[in-house]
Design a protein around this motif. Structure first.
Motif, PDB file in Angstrom:
ATOM      1  N   LEU A  38      76.743  50.449  10.373  1.00  0.00           N
ATOM      2  CA  LEU A  38      76.463  49.589  11.529  1.00  0.00           C
ATOM      3  C   LEU A  38      77.739  49.173  12.261  1.00  0.00           C
ATOM      4  N   SER A  39      78.863  49.732  11.877  1.00  0.00           N
ATOM      5  CA  SER A  39      80.143  49.278  12.425  1.00  0.00           C
ATOM      6  C   SER A  39      80.305  49.580  13.915  1.00  0.00           C
ATOM      7  N   GLU A  40      79.621  50.569  14.397  1.00  0.00           N
ATOM      8  CA  GLU A  40      79.730  50.907  15.818  1.00  0.00           C
ATOM      9  C   GLU A  40      78.744  50.130  16.688  1.00  0.00           C
ATOM     10  N   ARG A  41      77.841  49.403  16.062  1.00  0.00           N
ATOM     11  CA  ARG A  41      76.851  48.626  16.797  1.00  0.00           C
ATOM     12  C   ARG A  41      77.475  47.334  17.306  1.00  0.00           C
ATOM     13  N   ILE A  42      76.983  46.842  18.406  1.00  0.00           N
ATOM     14  CA  ILE A  42      77.485  45.608  19.010  1.00  0.00           C
ATOM     15  C   ILE A  42      76.839  44.412  18.324  1.00  0.00           C
ATOM     16  N   SER A  43      77.631  43.399  18.069  1.00  0.00           N
ATOM     17  CA  SER A  43      77.134  42.170  17.468  1.00  0.00           C
ATOM     18  C   SER A  43      76.348  41.382  18.503  1.00  0.00           C
ATOM     19  N   SER A  44      75.180  40.881  18.117  1.00  0.00           N
ATOM     20  CA  SER A  44      74.387  40.083  19.052  1.00  0.00           C
ATOM     21  C   SER A  44      74.932  38.662  19.157  1.00  0.00           C
ATOM     22  N   ARG A 105      73.667  42.974  13.818  1.00  0.00           N
ATOM     23  CA  ARG A 105      74.087  44.215  14.468  1.00  0.00           C
ATOM     24  C   ARG A 105      72.961  45.212  14.709  1.00  0.00           C
ATOM     25  N   GLU A 106      71.818  45.041  14.067  1.00  0.00           N
ATOM     26  CA  GLU A 106      70.753  46.021  14.231  1.00  0.00           C
ATOM     27  C   GLU A 106      69.424  45.393  14.629  1.00  0.00           C
ATOM     28  N   SER A 107      68.872  44.551  13.793  1.00  0.00           N
ATOM     29  CA  SER A 107      67.488  44.119  14.021  1.00  0.00           C
ATOM     30  C   SER A 107      67.342  43.132  15.169  1.00  0.00           C
ATOM     31  N   SER A 108      68.398  42.438  15.524  1.00  0.00           N
ATOM     32  CA  SER A 108      68.279  41.514  16.661  1.00  0.00           C
ATOM     33  C   SER A 108      68.128  42.267  17.981  1.00  0.00           C
ATOM     34  N   TRP A 109      68.494  43.541  17.992  1.00  0.00           N
ATOM     35  CA  TRP A 109      68.352  44.362  19.193  1.00  0.00           C
ATOM     36  C   TRP A 109      67.032  45.130  19.192  1.00  0.00           C
ATOM     37  N   SER A 110      66.209  44.933  18.172  1.00  0.00           N
ATOM     38  CA  SER A 110      64.993  45.713  18.035  1.00  0.00           C
ATOM     39  C   SER A 110      63.848  44.804  17.595  1.00  0.00           C
TER      40      SER A 110
END
Length: 147
Positions: A38-44, A105-110
């Protein structure tokens, strides 16, 4: 100062430094191993923060908290109970941080359900947490026994 007090203080600070250093290193490694995908994902929470910043900050918080907890565990005389409690504590804290990173980094965007978040975090974290928690606890016990 009394001659018998100095060695006890030195021994206490050696234990403190060793526990803190090992917890920091192993926590940082665990976060990168488990959540590195998840390191390349943007932090919410903070879009400008990098994954390294999050991993470093989480490692510092974990080090402070678990160092105090592990020092309290030194008063437990039953070796097996002590190791079990240390493993449960370490696994719980690491899973909590992995879950927090996953949500940030992942579920807050989905549109993940809570159960899906837990299961996905568990699937990413299971092997790193188990391997590194066992290595951490037994390394701590081995090194502290040598002091």
């Amino acid at each position: 100062m009394n001659q018998t007090v100095k060695p006890k203080i030195v021994s206490f600070f050696k234990k403190l430094i060793i526990i803190a250093f090992l917890l920091f290193i192993f926590t940082f490694i665990e976060i990168y191993w488990a959540m590195g995908s998840l390191s390349e994902r943007i932090s919410s929470g903070n879009p400008d923060s990098h994954f390294f910043d999050d991993a470093y900050l989480v490692s510092v918080f974990t080090t402070v908290f678990l160092t105090i907890v592990f020092l309290l565990f030194t008063f437990i005389k039953n070796k097996y109970l002590k190791i079990t409690i240390e493993l449960i504590s370490l696994i719980s804290v690491w899973f909590f941080w992995n879950y927090s990173i996953f949500v940030d980094r992942e579920s807050s965007w989905s549109t993940y359900l809570f159960k899906e978040e837990l299961l996905y975090t568990l699937s990413l974290s299971f092997l790193p947490i188990w391997v590194l928690s066992i290595v951490t606890v037994f390394t701590l016990h081995y090194i502290l026994k040598k002091l």
